[in-house]
Write a protein that holds these residues in place. Structure first.
Motif, PDB file in Angstrom:
ATOM      1  N   MET A   1       0.834  -1.195   0.000  1.00  0.00           N
ATOM      2  CA  MET A   1       0.000   0.000   0.000  1.00  0.00           C
ATOM      3  C   MET A   1       0.872   1.249   0.000  1.00  0.00           C
ATOM      4  N   ARG A   2       0.460   2.234  -0.756  1.00  0.00           N
ATOM      5  CA  ARG A   2       1.160   3.517  -0.822  1.00  0.00           C
ATOM      6  C   ARG A   2       0.352   4.548  -0.037  1.00  0.00           C
ATOM      7  N   LEU A   3       0.981   5.062   1.010  1.00  0.00           N
ATOM      8  CA  LEU A   3       0.321   6.015   1.903  1.00  0.00           C
ATOM      9  C   LEU A   3       0.936   7.394   1.735  1.00  0.00           C
ATOM     10  N   LEU A   4       0.083   8.401   1.671  1.00  0.00           N
ATOM     11  CA  LEU A   4       0.519   9.793   1.709  1.00  0.00           C
ATOM     12  C   LEU A   4       0.166  10.367   3.063  1.00  0.00           C
ATOM     13  N   ALA A   5       1.128  10.968   3.739  1.00  0.00           N
ATOM     14  CA  ALA A   5       0.880  11.557   5.056  1.00  0.00           C
ATOM     15  C   ALA A   5       1.380  12.990   5.085  1.00  0.00           C
ATOM     16  N   PHE A   6       0.562  13.858   5.658  1.00  0.00           N
ATOM     17  CA  PHE A   6       0.917  15.262   5.841  1.00  0.00           C
ATOM     18  C   PHE A   6       1.168  15.513   7.331  1.00  0.00           C
ATOM     19  N   PRO A   7       2.419  15.507   7.795  1.00  0.00           N
ATOM     20  CA  PRO A   7       2.681  15.894   9.187  1.00  0.00           C
ATOM     21  C   PRO A   7       2.234  17.335   9.405  1.00  0.00           C
ATOM     22  N   ALA A   8       1.466  17.563  10.472  1.00  0.00           N
ATOM     23  CA  ALA A   8       0.886  18.898  10.659  1.00  0.00           C
ATOM     24  C   ALA A   8       0.769  19.231  12.131  1.00  0.00           C
ATOM     25  N   LEU A   9       0.988  20.497  12.445  1.00  0.00           N
ATOM     26  CA  LEU A   9       0.718  21.038  13.775  1.00  0.00           C
ATOM     27  C   LEU A   9       0.202  22.461  13.588  1.00  0.00           C
ATOM     28  N   ASP A  10      -1.047  22.673  13.964  1.00  0.00           N
ATOM     29  CA  ASP A  10      -1.682  23.996  13.843  1.00  0.00           C
ATOM     30  C   ASP A  10      -1.619  24.513  12.400  1.00  0.00           C
ATOM     31  N   GLU A  11      -2.140  23.724  11.493  1.00  0.00           N
ATOM     32  CA  GLU A  11      -2.138  24.087  10.073  1.00  0.00           C
ATOM     33  C   GLU A  11      -3.557  24.114   9.500  1.00  0.00           C
ATOM     34  N   ALA A  12      -4.528  24.570  10.289  1.00  0.00           N
ATOM     35  CA  ALA A  12      -5.925  24.547   9.860  1.00  0.00           C
ATOM     36  C   ALA A  12      -6.145  25.305   8.556  1.00  0.00           C
ATOM     37  N   GLU A  13      -5.408  26.387   8.357  1.00  0.00           N
ATOM     38  CA  GLU A  13      -5.612  27.200   7.152  1.00  0.00           C
ATOM     39  C   GLU A  13      -5.274  26.441   5.878  1.00  0.00           C
ATOM     40  N   HIS A  14      -4.426  25.402   5.984  1.00  0.00           N
ATOM     41  CA  HIS A  14      -4.002  24.654   4.801  1.00  0.00           C
ATOM     42  C   HIS A  14      -4.900  23.456   4.501  1.00  0.00           C
ATOM     43  N   VAL A  15      -5.817  23.122   5.396  1.00  0.00           N
ATOM     44  CA  VAL A  15      -6.608  21.904   5.240  1.00  0.00           C
ATOM     45  C   VAL A  15      -7.401  21.862   3.938  1.00  0.00           C
ATOM     46  N   PRO A  16      -8.113  22.910   3.537  1.00  0.00           N
ATOM     47  CA  PRO A  16      -8.866  22.817   2.279  1.00  0.00           C
ATOM     48  C   PRO A  16      -7.981  22.474   1.083  1.00  0.00           C
ATOM     49  N   ARG A  17      -6.797  23.082   1.012  1.00  0.00           N
ATOM     50  CA  ARG A  17      -5.869  22.777  -0.088  1.00  0.00           C
ATOM     51  C   ARG A  17      -5.409  21.324  -0.027  1.00  0.00           C
ATOM     52  N   LEU A  18      -5.068  20.851   1.173  1.00  0.00           N
ATOM     53  CA  LEU A  18      -4.609  19.471   1.324  1.00  0.00           C
ATOM     54  C   LEU A  18      -5.704  18.476   0.956  1.00  0.00           C
ATOM     55  N   ALA A  19      -6.927  18.772   1.348  1.00  0.00           N
ATOM     56  CA  ALA A  19      -8.043  17.877   1.038  1.00  0.00           C
ATOM     57  C   ALA A  19      -8.265  17.786  -0.466  1.00  0.00           C
ATOM     58  N   ALA A  20      -8.200  18.921  -1.160  1.00  0.00           N
ATOM     59  CA  ALA A  20      -8.391  18.913  -2.611  1.00  0.00           C
ATOM     60  C   ALA A  20      -7.261  18.162  -3.308  1.00  0.00           C
ATOM     61  N   PHE A  21      -6.034  18.368  -2.847  1.00  0.00           N
ATOM     62  CA  PHE A  21      -4.881  17.681  -3.432  1.00  0.00           C
ATOM     63  C   PHE A  21      -4.989  16.179  -3.192  1.00  0.00           C
ATOM     64  N   THR A  22      -5.389  15.796  -1.997  1.00  0.00           N
ATOM     65  CA  THR A  22      -5.559  14.391  -1.659  1.00  0.00           C
ATOM     66  C   THR A  22      -6.597  13.729  -2.555  1.00  0.00           C
ATOM     67  N   ALA A  23      -7.724  14.382  -2.744  1.00  0.00           N
ATOM     68  CA  ALA A  23      -8.772  13.822  -3.592  1.00  0.00           C
ATOM     69  C   ALA A  23      -8.264  13.592  -5.008  1.00  0.00           C
ATOM     70  N   GLN A  24      -7.476  14.524  -5.507  1.00  0.00           N
ATOM     71  CA  GLN A  24      -6.916  14.393  -6.855  1.00  0.00           C
ATOM     72  C   GLN A  24      -5.992  13.184  -6.948  1.00  0.00           C
ATOM     73  N   LEU A  25      -5.108  13.025  -5.965  1.00  0.00           N
ATOM     74  CA  LEU A  25      -4.165  11.904  -5.974  1.00  0.00           C
ATOM     75  C   LEU A  25      -4.877  10.561  -5.849  1.00  0.00           C
ATOM     76  N   LEU A  26      -5.901  10.501  -5.019  1.00  0.00           N
ATOM     77  CA  LEU A  26      -6.653   9.263  -4.863  1.00  0.00           C
ATOM     78  C   LEU A  26      -7.434   8.923  -6.128  1.00  0.00           C
ATOM     79  N   ASP A  27      -8.047   9.916  -6.738  1.00  0.00           N
ATOM     80  CA  ASP A  27      -8.810   9.684  -7.965  1.00  0.00           C
ATOM     81  C   ASP A  27      -7.925   9.150  -9.080  1.00  0.00           C
TER      82      ASP A  27
END
Length: 246
Positions: A1-27
């Motif tokens: 299995m290939r896992l992508l992980a985003f290490p994060a601490l107090d990065e709420a402002e970046h979540v929408p971008r990360l979610a969109a990027f993740t969806a693209q990679l999974l699709d």
């Protein structure tokens, strides 16, 4: 299995971008699963990720205690995941696209345990592209003075990497900003310098650290270098670094 992980601490402002990027990679089938590795954020990062359907893995829950930094969080993930290959991308890094993730994974050929992404930083103030300051001023000279076969790496402290889990799971990793250098030296000792390769990634942009913050990073990197110079007898810093922005 290939896992992508985003290490994060107090990065709420970046979540929408990360979610969109993740969806693209999974699709596209580039990765099989993607998670936000939360180090114990206090700004609602984990909650916002859940709202955007981005899976969250709590590093403190994995550890059974608060984690002391990115290295601590990533180390716990490496020891508990079932994924054979992991791509780690810092949550605050902007500019990387699908092609960059593919380059990292494609380079995990036989005999390669770690792929380091060479990232040139876009300076938002000047629009110029530069290398990481601690990499240039501390990490690369330290590798040279240690006589490491990895002294020629262009971006040794890049946090944009792909790893073979079985090769790194048992390494002794620095719990803070020394994660990247400790992983490099550990892999060189166990598998040789040829187990680490670099690939060029897209130019990136992220929050600009001031000199005081960089001094903390440099301290952790130097601690790893001194540990290696002492044959592994010198201790890590007795006090953990302040909570970091991975």
């Amino acid at each position: 299995m290939r896992l992508l992980a985003f290490p994060a601490l107090d990065e709420a402002e970046h979540v929408p971008r990360l979610a969109a990027f993740t969806a693209q990679l999974l699709d596209l089938g580039v990765v099989d699963r993607a998670v936000l590795l939360d180090g114990g954020s206090g700004d609602g990062t984990a909650e916002r990720a859940a709202e955007h359907d981005l899976d969250v893995v709590s590093a403190p829950a994995l550890a059974g205690r608060p984690v002391t930094g990115k290295g601590d969080a990533v180390g716990k993930l490496l020891r508990t995941t079932e994924a054979e290959q992991i791509v780690l991308l810092d949550a605050d890094v902007e500019g990387l696209g699908v092609a960059s993730v593919r380059r990292l994974l494609d380079a995990l050929q036989d005999g390669v345990a770690l792929v380091k992404g060479v990232c040139r930083r876009l300076d938002p103030a000047t629009g110029t592209v530069r290398s990481g300051r601690v990499s240039e001023l501390v990490a690369r000279p330290a590798l040279e003075l240690l006589g490491s076969g990895l002294a020629g790496l262009r971006d040794p402290l890049s946090g944009q990497v792909a790893v073979r889990t079985d090769a790194v799971r048992e390494l002794v990793l620095h719990p803070g900003y020394g994660l990247e250098l400790s992983m490099l030296l550990g892999l060189e000792a166990r598998h040789g310098a040829s187990s680490v390769v670099e690939v060029d990634l897209d130019p990136i942009a992220h929050r600009h650290k001031d000199v005081d913050e960089l001094a903390v990073v440099a301290r952790d990197v130097l601690a790893v270098a001194l540990h290696a110079a002492g044959g592994g007898r010198a201790p890590w810093p007795t006090a953990p670094s302040p909570p970091e922005q991975p």
